[in-house]
Design a protein around this motif. Structure first.
Motif, PDB file in Angstrom:
ATOM      1  N   UNK A 123      14.627 -15.780 -13.251  1.00 42.65           N
ATOM      2  CA  UNK A 123      14.106 -14.818 -12.231  1.00 42.65           C
ATOM      3  C   UNK A 123      12.871 -14.186 -12.748  1.00 42.65           C
ATOM      4  N   UNK A 124      11.685 -14.328 -12.184  1.00 44.36           N
ATOM      5  CA  UNK A 124      10.498 -13.498 -12.308  1.00 44.36           C
ATOM      6  C   UNK A 124      10.386 -12.218 -12.047  1.00 44.36           C
ATOM      7  N   UNK A 125       9.927 -11.283 -12.756  1.00 44.53           N
ATOM      8  CA  UNK A 125       9.730  -9.980 -12.503  1.00 44.53           C
ATOM      9  C   UNK A 125       8.414  -9.540 -11.977  1.00 44.53           C
ATOM     10  N   UNK A 126       8.440  -8.872 -10.910  1.00 40.93           N
ATOM     11  CA  UNK A 126       7.373  -8.458 -10.191  1.00 40.93           C
ATOM     12  C   UNK A 126       7.053  -6.929 -10.334  1.00 40.93           C
ATOM     13  N   UNK A 127       6.153  -6.428 -10.686  1.00 41.81           N
ATOM     14  CA  UNK A 127       5.775  -5.236 -10.661  1.00 41.81           C
ATOM     15  C   UNK A 127       4.677  -4.820  -9.276  1.00 41.81           C
ATOM     16  N   UNK A 128       5.171  -3.923  -8.438  1.00 37.66           N
ATOM     17  CA  UNK A 128       4.690  -3.595  -7.238  1.00 37.66           C
ATOM     18  C   UNK A 128       3.921  -2.081  -7.498  1.00 37.66           C
ATOM     19  N   UNK A 129       2.572  -1.935  -7.563  1.00 42.60           N
ATOM     20  CA  UNK A 129       2.048  -0.717  -7.478  1.00 42.60           C
ATOM     21  C   UNK A 129       1.365  -0.368  -6.147  1.00 42.60           C
ATOM     22  N   UNK A 130       2.129   0.646  -5.612  1.00 42.85           N
ATOM     23  CA  UNK A 130       1.731   0.800  -4.053  1.00 42.85           C
ATOM     24  C   UNK A 130       2.111   2.124  -3.827  1.00 42.85           C
ATOM     25  N   UNK A 131       1.263   3.059  -3.343  1.00 42.78           N
ATOM     26  CA  UNK A 131       1.704   4.427  -3.179  1.00 42.78           C
ATOM     27  C   UNK A 131       2.183   4.572  -1.473  1.00 42.78           C
ATOM     28  N   UNK A 132       1.736   3.597  -0.679  1.00 42.48           N
ATOM     29  CA  UNK A 132       2.389   3.761   0.902  1.00 42.48           C
ATOM     30  C   UNK A 132       3.705   3.208   0.916  1.00 42.48           C
ATOM     31  N   UNK A 133       4.842   4.182   1.294  1.00 38.68           N
ATOM     32  CA  UNK A 133       6.204   3.717   0.990  1.00 38.68           C
ATOM     33  C   UNK A 133       6.549   2.477   1.942  1.00 38.68           C
ATOM     34  N   UNK A 134       6.139   2.739   3.422  1.00 40.73           N
ATOM     35  CA  UNK A 134       6.447   1.509   4.064  1.00 40.73           C
ATOM     36  C   UNK A 134       6.047   0.233   3.481  1.00 40.73           C
ATOM     37  N   UNK A 135       5.107  -0.135   3.087  1.00 38.81           N
ATOM     38  CA  UNK A 135       4.292  -1.148   2.335  1.00 38.81           C
ATOM     39  C   UNK A 135       5.126  -1.407   1.313  1.00 38.81           C
ATOM     40  N   UNK A 136       5.235  -0.551   0.384  1.00 40.73           N
ATOM     41  CA  UNK A 136       6.088  -0.926  -0.931  1.00 40.73           C
ATOM     42  C   UNK A 136       7.577  -1.294  -0.458  1.00 40.73           C
ATOM     43  N   UNK A 137       8.152  -0.703   0.221  1.00 42.07           N
ATOM     44  CA  UNK A 137       9.614  -1.060   0.499  1.00 42.07           C
ATOM     45  C   UNK A 137       9.288  -2.397   1.402  1.00 42.07           C
ATOM     46  N   UNK A 138       8.724  -2.660   2.372  1.00 35.56           N
ATOM     47  CA  UNK A 138       8.633  -3.910   3.074  1.00 35.56           C
ATOM     48  C   UNK A 138       8.508  -4.988   2.154  1.00 35.56           C
ATOM     49  N   UNK A 139       7.633  -4.894   1.395  1.00 38.01           N
ATOM     50  CA  UNK A 139       7.057  -6.034   0.238  1.00 38.01           C
ATOM     51  C   UNK A 139       8.356  -6.046  -0.727  1.00 38.01           C
ATOM     52  N   UNK A 140       8.748  -5.121  -1.381  1.00 33.72           N
ATOM     53  CA  UNK A 140       9.886  -5.105  -2.301  1.00 33.72           C
ATOM     54  C   UNK A 140      11.114  -5.928  -1.618  1.00 33.72           C
ATOM     55  N   UNK A 141      11.596  -5.446  -0.644  1.00 30.46           N
ATOM     56  CA  UNK A 141      12.616  -6.403   0.053  1.00 30.46           C
ATOM     57  C   UNK A 141      12.428  -7.804   0.272  1.00 30.46           C
ATOM     58  N   UNK A 142      11.027  -7.932   0.950  1.00 29.84           N
ATOM     59  CA  UNK A 142      10.927  -9.486   1.007  1.00 29.84           C
ATOM     60  C   UNK A 142      10.672 -10.392  -0.138  1.00 29.84           C
ATOM     61  N   UNK A 143      10.264  -9.697  -1.275  1.00 25.60           N
ATOM     62  CA  UNK A 143      10.184 -10.402  -2.405  1.00 25.60           C
ATOM     63  C   UNK A 143      11.759 -10.690  -3.113  1.00 25.60           C
TER      64      UNK A 143
END
Length: 124
Positions: A1-21
């Motif tokens: 399983x590959x590990x992705x770090x999301x650096x994002x200050x917008x909570x909506x964008x961060x949560x949406x992208x995190x869930x989808x990935x």
């Protein structure tokens, strides 16, 4: 399983992208600002970083420069994900050291193709 770090200050964008990935099978780490992002990159050793440009403390392009200048994080592929869509923004991202560029709103299929391409190139 590959590990992705999301650096994002917008909570909506961060949560949406995190869930989808996460649903696509990635191990996802999140950082709300640049300082947290650089610390996580150095300690968690992600396989790839998704970097927002407009961060509250360190500009995402400056953070990309710092990560690419550091021996511990230099090899980690970085995709800049940004709403900045002016002429030259892609080139500025690449000149800062980003390996790829993706405009918001996120097009998941295209982003997954970019992620898989960079992971394959890195031997993941």
């Amino acid at each position: 399983m590959s590990k992705i770090l999301i650096v994002e200050d917008n909570e909506f964008n961060r949560d949406m992208l995190s869930r989808r990935l996460s649903r696509k099978g990635f191990d996802v780490l999140v950082a709300e600002d640049g300082n947290s992002g650089i610390q996580l990159a150095r300690t968690a050793h992600p396989d790839i970083i998704l970097m927002d440009v407009s961060l509250p403390d360190i500009d995402g392009l400056e953070l990309t420069r710092q990560l690419k200048a550091d021996d511990k994080t230099r090899a980690i592929p970085i995709i800049v994900i940004t709403a900045h869509a002016m002429v030259g923004d892609r080139q500025q991202s690449l000149e800062a050291g980003a390996d790829d560029y993706h405009m918001k709103p996120v097009e998941l299929a295209m982003l997954l193709t970019q992620i898989q391409g960079l992971l394959a190139r890195a031997g993941q």
